[in-house]
Scaffold this active site. Sequence first.
Site, PDB file in Angstrom:
ATOM      1  N   HIS A  35      11.250   3.449   7.804  1.00 16.71           N
ATOM      2  CA  HIS A  35       9.832   3.210   7.543  1.00 16.71           C
ATOM      3  C   HIS A  35       9.048   4.515   7.627  1.00 16.71           C
ATOM      4  O   HIS A  35       9.039   5.183   8.659  1.00 16.71           O
ATOM      5  CB  HIS A  35       9.323   2.204   8.573  1.00 16.71           C
ATOM      6  CG  HIS A  35       7.992   1.613   8.253  1.00 16.71           C
ATOM      7  ND1 HIS A  35       6.812   2.226   8.597  1.00 16.71           N
ATOM      8  CD2 HIS A  35       7.658   0.448   7.633  1.00 16.71           C
ATOM      9  CE1 HIS A  35       5.798   1.462   8.207  1.00 16.71           C
ATOM     10  NE2 HIS A  35       6.285   0.375   7.620  1.00 16.71           N
ATOM     11  N   GLU A  65       9.096  -0.128   2.885  1.00 15.33           N
ATOM     12  CA  GLU A  65       7.995   0.829   3.038  1.00 15.33           C
ATOM     13  C   GLU A  65       8.495   2.185   3.516  1.00 15.33           C
ATOM     14  O   GLU A  65       7.887   2.819   4.380  1.00 15.33           O
ATOM     15  CB  GLU A  65       6.943   0.282   4.011  1.00 15.33           C
ATOM     16  CG  GLU A  65       6.333  -1.031   3.557  1.00 15.33           C
ATOM     17  CD  GLU A  65       5.199  -1.496   4.451  1.00 15.33           C
ATOM     18  OE1 GLU A  65       5.142  -1.061   5.620  1.00 15.33           O
ATOM     19  OE2 GLU A  65       4.366  -2.279   3.982  1.00 15.33           O
ATOM     20  N   GLU A  90       2.432   5.225   1.068  1.00 21.72           N
ATOM     21  CA  GLU A  90       1.393   4.460   1.749  1.00 21.72           C
ATOM     22  C   GLU A  90       0.329   5.401   2.320  1.00 21.72           C
ATOM     23  O   GLU A  90       0.637   6.484   2.811  1.00 21.72           O
ATOM     24  CB  GLU A  90       2.013   3.621   2.861  1.00 21.72           C
ATOM     25  CG  GLU A  90       1.035   2.672   3.532  1.00 21.72           C
ATOM     26  CD  GLU A  90       1.680   1.844   4.630  1.00 21.72           C
ATOM     27  OE1 GLU A  90       0.960   1.479   5.581  1.00 21.72           O
ATOM     28  OE2 GLU A  90       2.889   1.572   4.554  1.00 21.72           O
ATOM     29  N   CYS A 111      -1.290   5.154   5.009  1.00 22.77           N
ATOM     30  CA  CYS A 111      -0.986   5.406   6.422  1.00 22.77           C
ATOM     31  C   CYS A 111       0.143   6.427   6.582  1.00 22.77           C
ATOM     32  O   CYS A 111       0.164   7.178   7.561  1.00 22.77           O
ATOM     33  CB  CYS A 111      -0.595   4.104   7.127  1.00 22.77           C
ATOM     34  SG  CYS A 111      -1.979   2.985   7.421  1.00 22.77           S
ATOM     35  N   CYS A 150      -3.886  -2.152   7.840  1.00 17.42           N
ATOM     36  CA  CYS A 150      -3.668  -0.888   8.545  1.00 17.42           C
ATOM     37  C   CYS A 150      -4.353   0.280   7.844  1.00 17.42           C
ATOM     38  O   CYS A 150      -4.901   1.165   8.500  1.00 17.42           O
ATOM     39  CB  CYS A 150      -2.170  -0.626   8.700  1.00 17.42           C
ATOM     40  SG  CYS A 150      -1.254  -0.655   7.143  1.00 17.42           S
ATOM     41  N   CYS A 151      -4.345   0.312   6.506  1.00 16.16           N
ATOM     42  CA  CYS A 151      -4.855   1.487   5.796  1.00 16.16           C
ATOM     43  C   CYS A 151      -6.375   1.639   5.900  1.00 16.16           C
ATOM     44  O   CYS A 151      -6.860   2.739   6.205  1.00 16.16           O
ATOM     45  CB  CYS A 151      -4.405   1.457   4.337  1.00 16.16           C
ATOM     46  SG  CYS A 151      -2.604   1.565   4.134  1.00 16.16           S
TER      47      CYS A 151
END
Length: 533
Positions: free
Chosen positions: A6, A58, A74, A76, A142-143
Amino acid sequence: DEAVGHAVRFGYLYSGVADVAALCQDQGFIEASKRLWNNITDRKLYITGGIGARAWGEGFGENYELPNMTSYCETCASISNVYWNYRLFLLTGESKYYDVLERALYNGVISGVSLDGKRYFYDNPLMSDGSHDRSEWFGCSCCPSNITRFMPSIPGYVYAVRGNTLFVNLYMGNEGQITLEGQPVRIKQETRYPWEGRIKLTLDHSPASSFTLALRIPGWVQQQPLPGTLYTYLDKDTTSYTISLNGKTVKPEVRNGYALLRGDWQGNDQIVLNLPMQVRKVIADPQVIDDRNKYALIYGPIVYCVEASDHDGYALDLFTEEDTPFSPEFKPDLLHGVMTLKGQGYHLLSDGHTTLPTSVTAIPYYAWDNRGANEMNVWIPYTREASIPRRTETLASQAQASVSIPYGGYGLNDRFEPRNSADKSMQFHNWWQCFGTEEWAQYEWDQPMTLTEASVYWLELGHYDIDFQLPVSWRLEYKAGEKWLPVKNTDPYEIAKDKYCTVHFQPVRTKALRLTAQLQEGKSAGILEWKVR
């Protein structure tokens, strides 16, 4: 030795590893961190500073697996990449970590939020067919929350102190007060960076003191678009940076990527750093299959892209010549004020042969999808063969696609031709987390269609995050009223990889066609493209 798993958690974990390494001077942790950083910068880092090639899991893919349309990157993960590289700088004092940090900051991070701050990307692909768009919120949020906590922290990344050395790591207009060995130093930056390369720094302190000012010289002005071996410049440029101190040109020692200005500072000293801003073309290691015969445009730390909004509604069919020149042009009223890059190129029309000359406008990657979802591409082909012919409507693309799971359906009818059954470069449908079950996909039209043929290109990705294999069997049904009836096929339902499996059937008049597949025991399955005629 290799970055796996991840991508977000990787960045968080190894930020912690770097902290422990610094606090405990643990040489094993230090060497492990450097090995993993080298693996990423040599094989797994996107030109935008993004990390994470795969949506499934991810996370990271194999070495040199850097697809563009299906890249995950991503938001994040880019933030975690900033965290990690910041700590590696604090551990070592080497500017190469800030080269990655800056690239991620200006591209991989802020692309994740719209210019009005109201919409977000979870993932940040480097190519889009127009289906990718920012959202107001996510179920897994989360982002958005990560961006809102990260933005106010940016002042903490501009300067750093070690002993009596003041490091200037990022260039942006600001004023700050730094304490150096108990003495306050006020510093001011005046600049239009990243659009212009002139940075004026003013030091104000009393009484006079002796310390070292370390100015970061970005790698992109030293013939290295990013650290590592993954990216190089296609074009050559020997223009160099200059530094002046109180009006006089100086050539200080450069160590670990920093120009070191040492001396007795008298107060109100002025330093001017001029970084040459040039349009540069970057190419990737040829082992990155999806970037062959293509280049990316950068201007300073900014990565650029072409967007359909500037090209009559099309962008994926664009290509240029290898030596096509691009010139910068600042547009104060475009996308809150951006530097655009202008050149000449061609549209490749749907027959794959006819070209249409056109002007090409590139905008900063971070600013795409602020004029509506549309086609976008970072890696610009410089051969006709590397370009994608303009897609035309088909029966399949006119249909509304749906599938038996609550998500999916991507790629079924996007009109991109697969290279083989393991092609991960374009969107594809998969029955994610379905193993050994009977699953379906279907097309629905507004009006009845007469259909006689269907062609399916099956996905096969063994040893992936999920094991996608060919199904055991498949069949077609058409909707008659409220019932689903089997088509009367005139040849068998073929199951093979790396080709279209075509079945003909007696004509049916219907508004919906369903494909049902029996998955292998313990295996999932997917479809790269499904055509109907």
